[in-house]
Design a protein around this motif. Structure first.
Motif, short mmCIF file in Angstrom:
data_model
loop_
_atom_site.label_atom_id
_atom_site.label_comp_id
_atom_site.label_asym_id
_atom_site.label_seq_id
_atom_site.Cartn_x
_atom_site.Cartn_y
_atom_site.Cartn_z
N GLU A 175 0.80 -1.22 0.00
CA GLU A 175 0.00 0.00 0.00
C GLU A 175 0.84 1.28 0.00
O GLU A 175 0.71 2.12 0.89
N ALA A 178 -1.25 4.57 0.03
CA ALA A 178 -2.20 4.91 1.09
C ALA A 178 -1.82 6.23 1.72
O ALA A 178 -0.67 6.45 2.07
N GLY A 179 -2.77 7.11 1.85
CA GLY A 179 -2.51 8.38 2.52
C GLY A 179 -1.85 9.42 1.64
O GLY A 179 -1.55 10.52 2.10
N MET A 180 -1.64 9.09 0.39
CA MET A 180 -1.02 10.08 -0.48
C MET A 180 -2.07 10.88 -1.21
O MET A 180 -3.15 10.40 -1.52
N GLY A 181 -1.70 12.10 -1.50
CA GLY A 181 -2.59 12.93 -2.31
C GLY A 181 -2.57 12.47 -3.76
O GLY A 181 -1.80 11.59 -4.14
N HIS A 182 -3.47 13.08 -4.55
CA HIS A 182 -3.60 12.66 -5.95
C HIS A 182 -2.30 12.82 -6.70
O HIS A 182 -1.87 11.94 -7.42
N GLU A 183 -1.74 14.00 -6.51
CA GLU A 183 -0.56 14.29 -7.30
C GLU A 183 0.57 13.32 -6.98
O GLU A 183 1.22 12.78 -7.85
N VAL A 252 -17.29 4.84 -6.86
CA VAL A 252 -18.08 5.73 -6.01
C VAL A 252 -19.44 5.10 -5.79
O VAL A 252 -20.04 4.57 -6.69
N TYR A 253 -19.91 5.16 -4.60
CA TYR A 253 -21.12 4.44 -4.27
C TYR A 253 -22.33 5.12 -4.87
O TYR A 253 -22.31 6.30 -5.16
N GLU B 162 -8.65 10.58 7.22
CA GLU B 162 -8.31 9.52 6.25
C GLU B 162 -8.83 8.17 6.72
O GLU B 162 -8.08 7.20 6.80
N GLU B 165 -8.54 5.07 4.33
CA GLU B 165 -7.24 4.64 3.85
C GLU B 165 -7.04 3.16 4.12
O GLU B 165 -7.30 2.67 5.20
N LYS B 194 -9.31 11.80 0.40
CA LYS B 194 -8.86 12.33 -0.89
C LYS B 194 -9.86 12.06 -2.01
O LYS B 194 -9.69 12.51 -3.11
N ASN B 195 -10.88 11.32 -1.68
CA ASN B 195 -11.84 10.97 -2.72
C ASN B 195 -12.86 12.08 -2.89
O ASN B 195 -13.91 12.12 -2.27
N ILE B 196 -12.56 12.98 -3.81
CA ILE B 196 -13.35 14.20 -3.93
C ILE B 196 -14.77 13.91 -4.41
O ILE B 196 -15.73 14.57 -3.99
N GLN B 197 -14.92 12.88 -5.24
CA GLN B 197 -16.27 12.57 -5.72
C GLN B 197 -17.20 12.23 -4.57
O GLN B 197 -18.34 12.68 -4.50
N VAL B 198 -16.68 11.41 -3.68
CA VAL B 198 -17.51 11.01 -2.55
C VAL B 198 -17.81 12.20 -1.66
O VAL B 198 -18.96 12.43 -1.28
N VAL B 236 -5.34 17.13 -8.52
CA VAL B 236 -5.95 15.96 -9.15
C VAL B 236 -5.64 15.95 -10.65
O VAL B 236 -5.80 16.98 -11.29
#
Ligand SMILES: Nc1ncnc2c1ncn2[C@@H]1O[C@H](COP(=O)(O)OP(=O)(O)OP(=O)(O)O)[C@@H](O)[C@H]1O
Ligand SMILES: Nc1ncnc2c1ncn2[C@@H]1O[C@H](COP(=O)(O)OP(=O)(O)OP(=O)(O)O)[C@@H](O)[C@H]1O
Ligand SMILES: [Mg+2]
Ligand SMILES: [Mg+2]
Lengths: 253, 236, 287, 322, 365
Positions: A175, A178-183, A252-253, B162, B165, B194-198, B236
């Motif tokens: 993992e 995990a915990g990382m930003g998008h960039e 996404v749910y 988080e 995570e 970080k899941n912006i959509q949610v 993003v």
């Protein structure tokens, strides 16, 4: 694909008391490939990785490195054979600078660890390799920061930089995103897609976008058992996988 | 709708390094607020400052109209705040069962909506691991336990750093589902994820942090229209 | 050794082990469970014994002395935690070593000032002063049996509280992650003050109970301190059950060593501990 | 840079020149020379402990074992009425105690934390009782050493151990070399690993190091130096007693090293000086010195968060900042 | 020089287990020198007191400080035998007089004897040797001996054994308890099963209290007679209570001795210090007497060490314990009394040996 098998498990088992965390697992990991491993929480992915790097001893079964059984060698010898790993829970030298973190890793290859008298700062090359490792993961600017003072995400990057600094041939990543930003995630994804051309990478990750994008082979595990191995597309559409792991519909749910 | 939490110009430091530069936002009760930003922008520090785990140099935190800036952490938590920390904060010498038992309590209204059994029903995985120690769990299981442990305190405000995570997609969905239920039952939440959509679907307010400053503070609609800019901030 | 003597020695060993557990009980709580390295534990044991002597002199009642000594110890524990120990939770374990060694000096100096340096003795309370015949001419003092029973009760209560109650869980959780316990709305510092004070009280109570069957001398605390650590460590940190079994084992080993291998008897418990730790580097029952 | 903290440089630059000149002021008073010599010897001992505990994270409560062994090994191997050579016996003693440390280290380093504290204590106690029970070595009363080694190298005798001032300089020289040695060691690549292992042993294994070996080497080196200090102590007065091996000796050394500032190496000298200095002056001031000593130790723990060395470093840094 | 004060260095334990003994010794010493101030020919006494903490490894350093820093004329100490060894190493044949007011290690007036080293107390051999004969007289044939496993204890047991076995007695078992362990149950049980005619022990201080009480509690008291070197019941009787009744011990002193010196001494001490005197006070007192008489003999000029030693050697100390003189090895030649504990006091039964001289084995003076 006719890449060499580097690492292999044969009937690998790990029991915690009565709990079968890993049950009769046989897998092969190839050179120049990224092998993704996914599965629900508690499926035994970390356990597997921990055994591949010698951290846990298998209850039964074998681990083969280039055809040679290495189940009984000492933990540090795994790393010396070129099997490097990153940890799921950040595991770094938090009071040292990022550079120093990587220098420790590089020094194993450069030698001199029993030299009492030669200054650790005297070798430029060592620093260079360590800096390169940092730059590879995008931490170049944090080189001289104390590791505990960079953010969580950056620490994760550092974690990978340290593994790279040992110049492994097998990379076991638990993992890493995990915990990382998008960039930063994107950075790691790019990094891995470059690295997988040279290394044998085993990647455990719950970030599906990353896994699907990167994996050459994908294994799904459930409750310590092997469910399916195949290419991304094969696995993604497997109904069993959907049921056990991905769920129906979108991320996404 | 009353003002539940109000954060006013928080300045926080770690030793000499100035991390928060006047963070302000507020949250109405029943609302969900997302705190967004890249790594290292100060999200966790903001949360810790609210909870008193980091002592801000200046600024105030008020909860339900009461200034709680000078209270000890436990006094703040007693006002029915719960926290799921980054890194999960497991107790290495307590079993899963004990984690939940030790945390369980009724809130100040005397309600016990979440109890031991309900948590185990929500996370059946934990039921099979009751006698494992906190650190003998897989990463995801730990995360479930951390959330469960926060829920059994029956909070009015739930703070999640988080929280998804390391969770498998299926569980992640369940967690979001749980958070939605929580929210619908009137509990307020602050979510770092970080899941912006949610977040977009779930939250009523969105705060974006850059280098310890609030650069955007939007409601759901505003986020919709400024999505591109926000995504820019988040990389993003 | 004939079989009666063997049985008598077995009883001696068990009884000594139980006494050791009692003496180590405060340490088990403060060090084993809370994780505070309190070297002044032995000093509190000494203080308990001296207090018992003092109050027995003053009032003549052992039971009363026991109660009042316990209360005083509780207060001392409370004060020490509030003013000193509290400052050190966030710091290195070794600072606790330094602090508590400073405390040993202070307690020793005070003991000299208050009570002088002559050996003192407390009489066994009247009600328990009988002996029962055991074997041959050997008798066994009832008081020692009382002590043994008392130890078992203390062990039982401690075990129950620490491993079964919410309070016990909180204490353990605090050792693992103080911040997180506070995040559950618990006033951890008050809890720790109380538990520390109770630990100190236990040490002192052990001193009181042991007073009639030991000699009250300066430095009595330091002699027993190391043995207490041996007990806690053999059992494994944080485990009441471990400390209990560790204490019994140490009692038996010590007793039988002095009969069977007298040349080695001074080293025997250390040899034993080294042996256990080489086999089980975390003690017998470590979590 | 070898001395990387300002406080450290300042201290070294003040302490050693001063110590070098000291005997000139004390010439008429042999006692002070002897007292300072004892402090130097103790500093070497404390420094070796400081390296183990503060730098390697190997907390031991059995270090006095080697201090005592330094003396007892000399008693065992030195012929009773023949002249012996100081340097050769230094070598013997260091080599023998290093061998002992190797064997014991092999066992004790399998444990860690409090368990290691206790198992080192266990071995120290065994040696303690071995010597205090043994008739050959005078039991609890200890034994006298009748030989003082001569110090010639290649026939060149530089100084005379019977002369307190010469002995003082020998100890000062040894202390300086010990400091230098540890400083160089810490700066070396080996030192990098020592740091790494101290901070995060698990991670270091994962990077492919056999941390056991590094720990063992550190343990052996520090133990040999501890034994060397004990050897010097024995030579100073020609007297060995089991109390040199007792756990309170280890404990006191630990106190000095914590007081000085764990892991700072030069702090060992500071800690020893302050502790012995306090002990000396309080003892002469009042019969209740124990009370004040205890009180001051408690006060110092509260004030000096990282020992005296750390305190000085912070002080200088703050001044620089302004 | 004659107007300078006489410097008396005092090296005694003032803290810890031996603190009480150190204090009593010092009190006795000062009392004697005050009472005999007139003998000092107008010279004042300057005391330099050092706490040894009973730590042998510190002994050389402190002795060194008294010798080289304070330039003491006399150095009085110590209580503890290990400390004595460390002191002797530094002070032997030096330009000062060392007087040992307690430590009994045989070697001090044996192999390590020296012209400038005196002892006013006893050698470990002295109090125990006569007990062997006493035991035989009482008709004991089989005896178990028991002591802490350290020098003094072993030397005491050996001395007892020497006289007891030479008279035909048999030591059925010799038990050595690790020092300073006070858990005696297992040893007592074994004694109970051996059932010897008597038990001879060496213990002092806290260990003596504990042992005597345990001996009683295990039901051995009254069934197997308990014999000991006198320290067993010195300064411990109050703490031992009834358990000590009937114990037989031999020692060079007993509180209730009837002689006049003892009566005045005890009265004086109690008045002055507000507590009863004890053996250790007597030994300190005698040390003071000895100094005073030597200074008197030399008319206050103690600068010639040879003369001083000569004067000291020939001192006849009028001690509360009865008069005594010094042997060649500088150890007292003194009476040893047999005492029995009655009503919480060491009553003198008889003289167990008169003017007993330590054999001073190994002393070549
Ligand atoms: N030390 C241990 N003792 C007992 N059980 C353990 C231990 N470590 C792990 N387990 C159990 O083994 C199972 C497998 O754990 P593992 O960490 O391999 O899961 P995982 O697949 O990595 O899960 P995740 O995705 O949540 O990290 C889990 O159910 C866990 O509870
Ligand atoms: N204990 C600390 N000491 C010093 N600096 C710290 C500490 N913890 C965090 N920082 C710094 O504070 C800044 C904000 O950190 P914080 O953990 O709040 O970020 P974040 O937004 O939560 O990031 P992430 O998404 O990575 O968790 C970072 O730049 C980090 O380097
Ligand atoms: Mg995992
Ligand atoms: Mg964060």
């Amino acid at each position: 694909m006719e890449n060499n098998v580097i690492l292999e498990t044969e009937g690998l088992c790990k029991y915690w008391g009565g709990l079968k965390a890993l049950d009769d697992l046989s897998l092969a990991f190839h050179d120049n490939q990224l092998h993704g491993i996914v599965g629900p929480n508690g499926a035994g992915k970390s356990t597997l990785l921990n055994m591949l790097c010698g951290h846990y001893k298998p209850t039964s079964g074998k681990i083969l490195h280039r055809g040679e059984s290495i189940s009984s060698i000492k933990p540090y010898e795994f790393a010396r054979r070129g099997i490097g790993r990153s940890f799921q829970k950040t595991n770094i030298y938090s009071n040292s600078t990022c550079l120093e973190n990587c220098s420790v890793a590089v020094q194993r290859l450069m030698g001199g660890s029993f030299n009492f008298f030669r200054s650790r700062y005297s070798q430029k090359m060592l620093d260079e390799i360590a800096t390169q490792a940092l730059e590879k993961v995008g931490l170049g600017q944090r080189r001289d920061h104390i590791a505990s003072q960079i953010s969580y995400g950056e620490q994760r990057q550092l974690e990978i930089a340290m593994v790279l600094a040992t110049s492994p041939e097998v990379l076991l990543l638990d993992e890493p995103m995990a915990g990382m930003g998008h960039e930063e995630s994107q950075l790691i994804i790019d990094l891995l897609s470059r690295l997988k051309k040279e290394y044998c990478i085993v990647l455990v990750e719950h970030d599906m976008d990353a896994i699907f994008e990167l994996s050459d082979q994908l294994t799904v595990m459930v409750d310590g058992q092997h469910l399916v191995t195949g290419s991304v597309d094969e696995v993604r559409d497997d109904p069993r996988v959907k049921e056990a792991y991905l769920g129906q519909g979108d991320e996404v749910y | 709708m009353s003002n539940l939490l109000e954060v006013k110009s928080l300045h926080s430091l770690y030793g000499e390094s100035h991390v928060l530069h006047g963070v302000s936002f507020s949250l109405d009760s029943g609302q969900a607020l997302s705190l967004m930003g890249r790594n290292g922008m100060g999200k966790t520090t903001t949360l810790k400052s609210i909870l008193g785990l980091v002592t801000p140099r200046s600024g105030t935190v008020s909860f339900k109209g009461e200034n709680i800036t000078n209270l000890a952490t436990w006094q703040r938590m007693k006002r029915d705040i719960a926290y799921v920390p980054e890194g999960r904060g497991m107790f290495h010498n307590l079993t899963v069962k004990e984690h939940l038992q030790v945390a369980a309590r009724a809130n100040n209204q005397g309600e016990k909506i979440w109890d031991y059994d309900r948590v185990l029903d929500t996370f059946p995985r934990l039921k099979e691991r009751l006698s494992n120690l906190g650190t003998q769990l897989s990463g995801g299981e730990q995360q479930m336990l951390a959330i469960g442990r926060a829920l059994v305190t029956n909070p009015e405000l739930l703070i999640l750093d988080e929280a998804t995570e390391g969770l498998a997609p299926l569980i992640r969905k369940e967690i979001w589902e749980v958070i939605r239920t929580i929210k619908e039952s009137g509990i307020s939440t602050i979510i770092v994820d970080k899941n912006i959509q949610v977040l977009q679907k779930l939250c009523d307010r969105h705060v974006v942090l850059v280098k310890g400053k609030v650069v955007m503070n939007l409601d759901a609609e505003q986020l919709q229209s400024n999505l591109a800019q926000v995504e820019g901030y988040l990389g993003v | 050794m004939d079989s009666t003597l063997f049985i008598v020695q077995l009883i001696n060993g068990l009884q000594y082990g139980l006494l050791l557990f009692l003496i180590a009980s405060g340490l088990t709580l403060v060090f084993g469970v809370m994780g505070i390295l309190n070297l002044a534990h032995g000093s509190m044991f000494m203080v308990g014994a001296y207090l018992a002597w003092y109050f027995v002199q003053q009032t003549g009642s052992f039971a009363f002395s026991a109660v009042i000594s316990a209360v005083i110890a509780l207060l001392i524990g409370f004060l020490v935690e509030r003013t000193l120990i509290r400052q050190l939770y966030r710091r290195n374990h070794l600072d606790q070593v330094l602090l508590t060694i400073g405390m040993i000096f202070v307690f020793n100096a005070l003991q000299g000032l208050l009570w002088g340096n002559d050996p003192l003795g407390v009489d066994v309370p009247q009600a328990l002063s009988a002996s029962i015949p055991l074997a041959g001419i050997i008798e066994y003092p009832v008081y020692r049996i009382f002590v043994a029973v008392f130890c078992v009760v203390v062990a039982g209560v401690m075990y129950y509280v620490i491993s079964k109650t919410r309070l016990g869980m909180l204490i353990r959780a605090g050792e693992s992650n103080r911040e997180m316990v506070e995040c559950l709305g618990i006033d951890i510092s008050r809890l720790y003050t109380i538990v520390f004070a109770i630990g100190v009280m236990l040490s002192a109570v052990a001193g009181v109970v042991a007073a009639p069957i030991s000699s009250i001398v300066p430095g009595m605390g330091e002699h027993i301190l190391i043995t207490c650590f041996v007990v806690v460590v053999i059992g494994g940190m944080g485990s009441i059950k471990g400390a209990f079994i560790g204490a019994l084992m140490v009692g038996l080993v010590d007793t039988f060593a002095s009969v069977l291998v007298p040349e080695l008897s001074s080293m025997m418990i250390y040899i034993f501990m080294a042996f256990i730790l080489l086999l089980k580097p975390q003690g017998l029952f470590s979590s | 840079m070898l001395l990387n903290k300002r406080a450290e440089r300042l201290f070294v630059w003040i302490f050693f020149p001063l110590a070098l000149l000291m005997p000139m002021f004390l010439e008429q008073n042999e006692y002070y020379v002897n007292k300072l010599t004892t402090i130097m010897i103790l500093s070497i001992f404390v420094m070796s402990l400081d390296y183990l505990v503060g730098k390697c994270g190997l907390i031991t409560l059995g270090h006095a074992m080697f201090y005592g062994l330094g003396g007892y090994i000399f008693v065992m191997i030195a012929p009773e009425y023949e002249a012996v050579n100081f340097w050769i016996y230094t070598f013997y003693i260091c080599a023998i105690s290093a061998t002992v440390a190797f064997v014991i280290g092999f066992l004790v380093l399998r444990t860690n934390g409090i368990y290691m504290i206790m198992i080192t204590l266990a071995f120290a106690q065994m040696t303690f009782y071995y010597f205090s029970d043994s008739i050959d070595f005078g039991g609890t009363d200890g034994v006298f050493v009748y030989v003082k080694p001569e110090t010639s190298i290649f026939g060149l005798s530089l100084f005379d151990l019977d002369n307190p001032t010469h002995f003082y300089y020998l100890c000062l020289f040894s202390l300086f070399n010990t400091l230098l040695f540890f400083k160089v060691l810490i700066r070396s690549r080996f030192g990098r690993l020592v740091d790494a292992i101290h901070e995060n042993p698990g991670r270091t294994v994962a990077l492919g190091y056999n941390i056991f070996i590094y720990r063992l080497v550190s343990y052996v080196v520090a133990s040999a130096l501890g034994a060397y200090a004990g050897y010097l102590f024995t030579l100073q007065y020609g007297f060995v007693n089991p109390s040199m091996l007792s756990w309170t000796t280890s404990g006191t050394a630990l106190v000095m090293s914590i007081l000085g500032g764990m892991g700072s190496i030069y702090g060992a000298i500071l800690g020893t000086l302050v502790y012995e200095g306090l002990h000396y002056s309080l003892e002469h001031l009042t019969e209740h010195w124990l009370l004040f000593m205890g009180g001051l130790i408690i006060l110092m723990v509260m004030v000096f968060k990282k020992g005296i060395a750390g305190f000085l470093e912070d002080l200088l840094e703050k001044r620089d900042g302004k | 020089a004659e107007q300078d004060p006489i410097k008396v260095g005092v090296m005694l334990p003032f803290s810890g287990v031996y603190g009480g003994l150190g204090e009593a010794t010092r009190n006795g010493l000062k009392m004697a020198l005050q009472e005999h101030a007139a003998d000092l020919q107008g010279r004042k006494i300057e005391f330099i007191e050092m706490d040894t903490e009973a730590k042998p490894s510190r002994a050389p350093e402190i002795a060194n400080s008294l010798l080289n820093k304070s330039h003491a004329d006399f150095i009085i100490g110590p209580v503890h035998s290990g400390v004595a060894m460390g002191m002797i190493k530094v002070l032997k044949d030096k330009d000062t007089i060392m007087i040992i007011p307690n430590a009994g290690v045989n070697a001090a007036t044996g192999p390590l004897c020296a012209p400038n080293i005196f002892r006013t107390s006893f050698s470990a051999w002295q109090p125990s040797y006569p007990m062997g004969k006493v035991a035989l007289e009482q008709g004991f044939k089989k005896v178990v001996t028991l002591s802490w496993n350290y020098g003094f204890g072993q030397e005491s047991l050996d001395a007892f054994e020497e006289s007891f076995t030479s008279g035909g007695g048999e030591i059925v078992k010799k038990m050595l308890v690790p020092f300073p362990k006070t858990e005696f149950q297992s040893y007592l049980s074994e004694i109970g099963s051996i059932q010897p005619d008597a038990v001879f022990v060496f213990f002092a201080g806290g260990g003596a209290v504990k042992f005597v009480k345990d001996y009683d509690a295990m039901g051995l008291k009254g069934k197997i007679p308990l014999l000991g070197a006198g320290f067993l019941t010195e300064g411990t009787l109050e703490a031992q209570g009834d358990s000590a009744e009937g114990i037989l011990t031999t020692l060079h002193y007993a509180d209730p001795l009837k002689n006049e010196e003892n009566q005045t001494f005890r009265r004086g001490y109690a008045d002055k210090f507000g507590k009863p005197s004890d053996l250790y006070a007597v030994q300190g007192y005698d040390t003071g007497l000895m100094i005073a008489s030597a200074v008197k003999a030399l008319n206050g000029d103690i600068s010639d060490q040879k003369a001083l030693i000569h004067a000291l050697e020939n001192t006849k100390v009028k001690s509360p314990r009865g008069d005594f003189t010094f042997s060649k090895a500088h150890n007292p030649i003194q009476n040893i009394y047999l005492r029995r504990v009655e009503n919480g006091e060491n009553q003198v039964v008889k003289l167990a040996a008169s003017a007993l001289e330590d054999p001073a084995r190994g002393c070549s003076m």
